[in-house]
Design an enzyme around this catalytic site. Sequence first.
Site, PDB file in Angstrom:
ATOM      1  N   MET A   1      -3.528  -4.962  -5.378  1.00 45.18           N
ATOM      2  CA  MET A   1      -3.425  -5.917  -6.479  1.00 45.18           C
ATOM      3  C   MET A   1      -4.413  -5.628  -7.599  1.00 45.18           C
ATOM      4  O   MET A   1      -4.168  -5.978  -8.759  1.00 45.18           O
ATOM      5  CB  MET A   1      -3.631  -7.340  -5.962  1.00 45.18           C
TER       6      MET A   1
ATOM      7  N   TYR B   1       1.026  -3.576   0.654  1.00 48.27           N
ATOM      8  CA  TYR B   1      -0.164  -3.552  -0.210  1.00 48.27           C
ATOM      9  C   TYR B   1      -1.123  -4.670   0.179  1.00 48.27           C
ATOM     10  O   TYR B   1      -0.760  -5.620   0.878  1.00 48.27           O
ATOM     11  CB  TYR B   1       0.243  -3.692  -1.686  1.00 48.27           C
ATOM     12  N   CYS B   2      -2.374  -4.542  -0.302  1.00 49.71           N
ATOM     13  CA  CYS B   2      -3.373  -5.600  -0.145  1.00 49.71           C
ATOM     14  C   CYS B   2      -4.107  -5.733  -1.478  1.00 49.71           C
ATOM     15  O   CYS B   2      -3.475  -5.639  -2.525  1.00 49.71           O
ATOM     16  CB  CYS B   2      -4.317  -5.318   1.026  1.00 49.71           C
ATOM     17  N   LEU B   3      -5.420  -5.928  -1.453  1.00 47.02           N
ATOM     18  CA  LEU B   3      -6.149  -6.042  -2.717  1.00 47.02           C
ATOM     19  C   LEU B   3      -6.522  -4.677  -3.276  1.00 47.02           C
ATOM     20  O   LEU B   3      -6.316  -4.394  -4.449  1.00 47.02           O
ATOM     21  CB  LEU B   3      -7.403  -6.901  -2.561  1.00 47.02           C
TER      22      LEU B   3
END
Length: 225
Positions: free
Chosen positions: A108, A79-81
């Site tokens: 996120m 995952y990332c933002l």
Amino acid sequence: MYKHLLLLLLGTGACAQKLSAEELSKKLEAESQVQLVDVRTPSEFKAGHIPNASNIDVRSPQFNSMVATLDKSKPVYIYCLSGGRSSSAANKLREMGFQEVIEMPGGMMEWRNKSLPEEKLIVKSEGLNLEEYRHMIPTNLPVLIDFYADWCAPCKKMKPYIEAIEKEGKVKVIRIDADQNPRLMKELNIVGLPVIKLQKGDKTWEHVGFVSEMDLRAQIAEITK
């Protein structure tokens, strides 16, 4: 090029899998040993990440050597933002032979929107709250609100003409950095970038994702009539 694409789709046997924030949370609760990778920058990771995640910055020159320490025979959750960087990282992992790479496209932003648990290595300001944001918005003027992030490619592409529109003075432009205002992103239910909002009195227009200069100016003309 087509041969390379065919190998990616068929030869490796890898396939794109995606989970929502809530689905990933349940998976993490059910399994104690999970390869969970946060591909954002170290500073973003320190400011808040999913518990038990490892940080491997997709833009780091050491990305390939760092992911080589992961077990290719086991699933990797990534995952990332808000999904852009994790998609790029997931494709790299699949090219490297990882058979099961599971993405959380909402990143996120979605995780925080659902109020799921988060670990922080440094204390970071949560930025604006909803009341402060509302006080920033004039009620008697047309306003363009640009929610962006420095790493967001569409945001960068739109920035020059948004700045040009601001200099023309027909609308008030307010730019809000999503990374610096996670609390506000949650309160406004913003889970993807960029987001453009136009307001003038009861007139409103909102768009998620890239919008061309021509289309944006057309919407400004409509709302400022």
